[in-house]
Write a protein that holds these residues in place. Structure first.
Motif, PDB file in Angstrom:
ATOM      1  N   PRO A 155       0.762  -1.170  -0.042  1.00 15.02           N
ATOM      2  CA  PRO A 155       0.048  -0.095   0.034  1.00 15.02           C
ATOM      3  C   PRO A 155       0.837   1.213  -0.132  1.00 15.02           C
ATOM      4  CG  PRO A 155      -0.596  -1.616   1.778  1.00 15.02           C
ATOM      5  CD  PRO A 155       0.637  -1.908   1.141  1.00 15.02           C
ATOM      6  N   PHE A 192       2.767   4.278   1.344  1.00 17.22           N
ATOM      7  CA  PHE A 192       2.876   4.220   2.616  1.00 17.22           C
ATOM      8  C   PHE A 192       4.186   5.123   2.574  1.00 17.22           C
ATOM      9  CE2 PHE A 192       5.171   2.830   6.460  1.00 17.22           C
ATOM     10  CZ  PHE A 192       4.342   3.504   7.545  1.00 17.22           C
ATOM     11  N   HIS A 225      -6.359  -0.888   9.627  1.00 16.97           N
ATOM     12  CA  HIS A 225      -6.349   0.540   8.728  1.00 16.97           C
ATOM     13  C   HIS A 225      -6.302  -0.066   7.357  1.00 16.97           C
ATOM     14  CE1 HIS A 225      -5.119   4.310   6.925  1.00 16.97           C
ATOM     15  NE2 HIS A 225      -4.150   3.648   6.666  1.00 16.97           N
ATOM     16  N   TRP A 226      -5.356  -0.773   6.988  1.00 15.96           N
ATOM     17  CA  TRP A 226      -5.161  -1.202   5.634  1.00 15.96           C
ATOM     18  C   TRP A 226      -6.079  -2.034   5.134  1.00 15.96           C
ATOM     19  CZ3 TRP A 226      -1.970   2.022   3.587  1.00 15.96           C
ATOM     20  CH2 TRP A 226      -0.969   2.382   4.348  1.00 15.96           C
ATOM     21  N   TYR A 235      -6.778  -3.196   0.995  1.00 14.20           N
ATOM     22  CA  TYR A 235      -5.733  -4.117   0.858  1.00 14.20           C
ATOM     23  C   TYR A 235      -5.801  -5.478   1.014  1.00 14.20           C
ATOM     24  CZ  TYR A 235      -3.849   0.458  -0.672  1.00 14.20           C
ATOM     25  OH  TYR A 235      -3.899   1.751  -1.259  1.00 14.20           O
ATOM     26  N   GLU A 237      -0.173  -7.728   0.717  1.00 13.48           N
ATOM     27  CA  GLU A 237       0.174  -6.299   0.474  1.00 13.48           C
ATOM     28  C   GLU A 237       0.395  -5.707   1.933  1.00 13.48           C
ATOM     29  OE1 GLU A 237      -2.376  -4.995  -3.334  1.00 13.48           O
ATOM     30  OE2 GLU A 237      -3.285  -5.271  -1.520  1.00 13.48           O
ATOM     31  N   ILE A 238      -0.518  -6.387   2.807  1.00 10.58           N
ATOM     32  CA  ILE A 238      -0.190  -6.044   4.370  1.00 10.58           C
ATOM     33  C   ILE A 238       0.910  -6.366   4.903  1.00 10.58           C
ATOM     34  CG2 ILE A 238      -1.133  -5.755   6.611  1.00 10.58           C
ATOM     35  CD1 ILE A 238      -3.806  -5.795   5.352  1.00 10.58           C
TER      36      ILE A 238
END
Length: 618
Positions: A341, A343, A560-561, A566, A570-571
Motif C-alpha cells: 500500500p 505508505f 487500517h489497511w 488491501y 500487500e499488508i
C-alpha cells in the motif's frame, strides 16, 4: 465590481419553515450593512439539510414556490434588492431533483433567472443520492444584473469538463453550493488545521478558477447529520487561482467579498488557457468522434478494435498455408511480488491532528446533544479507563462541567484502581457524580438464572446491568447517555451486545485505540490512566491485548489497511506476520452481526430500513 456574501449555514434538518425564517433574518442582517451585498450564495440543500433519504419526497418544492417564499422573507426583512443562489430539493415535472436556484429578490426585475439540476449524483461511501433524486442533464451559463454566472452543485465540480462548459459558455463566476461531509483528521502540509476533504476542495476550487480565469464561490453547509460533519470553510477563489477569502470551520458565518471582473481580463491576458481551449476544442472533439467511429467500424467488421493500418504503410503479405498455424505455447506468467500500500515511512498512516480532532468532536457533542436532541446534560459511565475519561474531557469542553455527570458502577470484584482512576477524572474536571454498586443486582440475576455462571457470562450481566443503570439515571436526570467505545473495539466486536454499544451518541467510535491515546494526552487526561494496560475489568487480571492476542498498535495498523481494501500479501509486505493478519481478519469478519441492528424478515414493500427510509435525526 460585485459585492458578494457567502452564507455558510447550519439548517435544522427537515424544518423548511424554520430555516426559511432564518434566511429572512439573514437578509435583514446583510441589508443593514453599510454596503449590502448584491449577491448572497448559500449551500446545497440549505433549507432542509442534506441526508433526507426518503424524506426528499416530503420536503421537495417547486422553484416557483421557493422563489415566492424567499421573496416574502426578503420583503419582510426590509433589505434592498439582491440576488440569491441557493440549493434545494426540487419537484419539477413530477420528478425529484437536487437543484440550485438563482433569483433576484425585490425590485422591478425580480424573478427566477436560472435553475441548475445536479448532474452527478454520488452513490458511494455515505452517499446514495441517485436512489432518491434524478440527475440533471445540462450545464448552462446565464445572464444576471451584474454579468454572467453558472451553477454547479457539489460533485458536479469534481468532473473537469463541467466547469469547462460553464467557462466556455461565458461564466465569469461559477457558483458551487455544496453539502460535502468532512473526512480526514490526518496532518499534512496543506490541511492547515482543516479536514483533509476540505483541503482537497481548496485545491479543486483554485484549479478551476486558475485554469479558466473565472471566479469560483464555494458555499459549504455547517453542522452534523447522523454523525456526519459538514465543516463550512467556504471559499472564494480568484481568476489567477488564488484564495481570496475562506470561511471558518464548524461555524455559521456570512463571508463578505468584493469581486473585480476586470481581474478576469488581466488574468486571461497573462494566461490565455480558455482562449486556447476555444480554438482547439472543435478539432479535439472531431478527432475523438473520428476515433470512436473507426473503433466502432473495426468492431463491426469483426476486427479486434485495434487501429487500422495507415495508408502508404508497406507491410508484406503473410505466407499462405493450408495448415492452420499453431501458436507457440505460452510461458506461465511470472508472479509479481505484492504491491505494498502507499505508505510514506516518514508519516504514521494513523497519525491525527489532535487540535482539529478535538474541535471536531466537541462540535459533534454540542450538535448531537443540544441542537439535535434538545438535551442540556449527559451521563457517562466512568470506568477509570482512557476511553471513558477522554469522552468526559470532551463533553466538559462541549457542555460545561455542570452538565456532565460521571457515574461509577463497580462490581465487588472490580479493581480498586479502576474506581480510583474514575475518581481522578471526576476531581480533575469538577463534574457531578454518583457511585452505584451493582454487585447485588448482578448476583441476584445470576442466582435467579441458576447453575454455574462462568466468568464470561457474568461479565456480560455486569455490562448490561451498567447500561440499565445508566439509562435509568438518564431518565431520572434528563441527561443523554454518551457512549465510550473506540473503533478498534467495535471492529473486533469487543463489547457486550446491547450494552456497551447502546448509548445513542458516541464521540470516539471512529477513533482507533492508538488515536484515543494521542487525543487523551492532548486533552490532559491523567497519564496514569493513559499509560496503564487497557482492560474491560470484567475478570480479574484481564487485559484487552491479552484477550486479542495482539497489541493495539499492530491491530490498529492492520485494520487500517484492511478497511482501505488491501489484501493480506500487500499488508504483509509492510512488515506484519501472516498469523497476526489472519487473526485480525478473523476477528473483524466474525463480528459483523454485532455492528448491525437485528435482522428482520422483509415481507412487504414498506419494510423499515429497506423501503421506508427516513434519516435518524428527522
Amino acid at each position: 465590481m460585485l459585492r458578494l456574501a457567502i452564507a455558510q449555514v447550519r439548517p435544522h434538518k427537515g424544518a423548511y419553515e424554520e430555516n426559511l425564517c432564518r434566511f429572512g433574518a439573514l437578509f435583514r442582517e446583510v441589508g443593514s450593512w453599510p454596503e449590502p451585498p448584491e449577491l448572497v450564495v448559500a449551500p446545497e440543500t440549505a433549507l432542509t439539510g442534506y441526508f433526507l433519504e426518503g424524506g426528499v419526497q416530503d420536503l421537495a418544492i417547486s422553484g416557483d414556490q421557493l422563489f415566492a417564499d424567499l421573496s416574502r422573507q426578503h420583503s419582510d426583512s426590509g433589505a434592498p434588492s439582491l440576488d440569491v443562489a441557493i440549493g434545494f430539493y426540487e419537484v419539477h415535472g413530477n420528478r425529484l431533483y437536487n437543484s440550485g436556484l438563482y433569483a433576484t429578490l425585490g425590485g422591478p426585475d425580480a424573478g427566477i433567472r436560472h435553475i441548475h439540476r445536479k448532474i452527478f449524483l454520488p452513490t458511494y461511501g455515505v452517499f446514495d443520492e441517485e436512489r432518491f433524486v434524478e440527475a440533471g442533464r445540462s450545464v448552462q451559463a446565464f445572464d444576471t444584473r451584474w454579468g454572467r454566472a453558472a451553477m454547479l452543485i457539489c460533485e458536479d465540480a469534481w468532473h473537469s469538463f463541467t466547469p469547462m462548459l460553464a467557462a466556455l459558455d461565458g461564466a465569469q463566476l461559477i457558483i458551487i453550493p455544496s453539502a460535502s461531509p468532512a473526512r480526514g483528521v490526518i496532518t499534512t502540509d496543506d490541511t492547515a488545521g482543516r479536514p483533509v476533504s476540505l483541503a482537497r476542495w481548496s485545491r479543486l476550487v483554485q484549479d478551476i478558477a486558475g485554469e479558466h480565469g473565472v471566479y469560483v464561490a464555494l458555499a459549504q453547509l455547517v453542522g452534523f447529520e447522523g454523525g456526519k460533519a459538514f465543516p463550512g470553510g467556504s471559499i472564494l477563489a480568484g481568476p489567477r487561482g488564488d484564495i481570496l477569502t475562506q470561511g471558518p470551520i464548524f461555524e455559521e458565518a456570512i463571508i463578505p467579498a468584493l469581486i473585480d471582473f476586470e481581474e478576469i481580463t488581466r488574468a486571461r491576458a497573462d494566461l490565455p488557457l480558455l482562449a486556447d481551449l476555444e480554438m482547439r476544442l472543435p478539432h479535439l472533439l472531431g478527432s475523438l468522434h473520428a476515433a470512436r467511429r473507426e473503433k466502432g467500424g473495426a468492431a463491426g467488421q469483426g476486427g479486434s478494435g485495434t487501429a487500422r493500418q495507415q495508408v502508404g504503410d508497406s507491410v508484406p503479405a503473410p505466407a499462405r498455408s493450408k495448415e492452420r498455424a499453431v501458436p507457440p505455447p505460452r510461458r506461465p506468467a511470472a508472479s509479481l511480488p505484492p504491491h505494498p500500500p502507499p505508505f510514506n515511512p516518514g508519516q504514521d498512516p494513523l497519525a491525527i491532528d489532535p487540535e482539529l480532532t478535538q474541535r471536531w468532536l466537541v462540535e459533534f457533542i454540542r450538535d448531537e446533544v443540544q441542537r439535535r436532541r434538545k438535551f442540556e446534560k449527559v451521563v457517562i459511565g466512568l470506568s477509570g479507563g482512557v476511553d471513558s475519561s477522554l469522552v468526559a474531557f470532551l463533553a466538559v469542553e462541549a457542555l460545561g462541567a455542570a452538565n456532565v455527570i460521571g457515574i461509577r458502577m463497580p462490581y465487588r470484584s472490580s479493581s480498586a484502581e479502576s474506581l480510583a482512576h474514575a475518581q481522578l477524572v471526576i476531581d480533575a474536571l469538577g463534574i457531578p457524580n454518583r457511585t452505584v454498586e451493582i454487585s447485588a443486582a448482578v448476583d441476584a440475576l445470576a442466582g435467579a438464572i441458576g447453575g454455574e455462571v462462568e466468568p464470561g457470562r457474568l461479565g456480560n450481566i455486569m455490562a448490561r446491568t451498567r447500561m440499565i443503570t445508566l439509562f435509568d439515571l438518564s431518565a431520572a436526570l434528563r441527561a443523554l447517555p454518551l457512549g465510550t467505545g473506540n473503533k478498534t473495539e467495535r471492529l473486533f466486536g469487543y463489547f457486550t451486545w446491547h450494552a456497551d454499544d447502546s448509548p445513542p451518541v458516541n464521540p470516539i467510535g471512529d477513533l482507533f485505540k492508538t488515536q484515543v491515546w494521542v487525543l487523551a494526552r492532548h486533552l490532559g487526561v491523567p497519564d496514569v490512566i493513559v499509560s496503564k494496560p487497557a482492560s474491560a475489568d470484567l475478570i480479574k487480571g484481564q487485559t484487552d491485548e491479552g484477550d486479542f492476542g495482539i497489541s493495539y498498535p499492530r491491530a490498529d495498523a492492520i485494520l487500517h489497511w484492511i478497511l482501505l481494501g488491501y489484501r493480506s500479501p500487500e499488508i504483509a509486505a509492510l512488515g506484519f506476520d501472516e498469523a497476526e493478519i489472519k487473526l485480525v481478519r478473523q476477528r473483524l469478519d466474525s463480528t459483523h452481526w454485532k455492528r448491525r441492528l437485528p435482522t428482520v424478515a422483509m415481507l412487504s414493500g414498506t419494510a423499515i430500513g429497506e423501503y421506508y427510509l427516513r434519516p435518524v435525526d428527522y
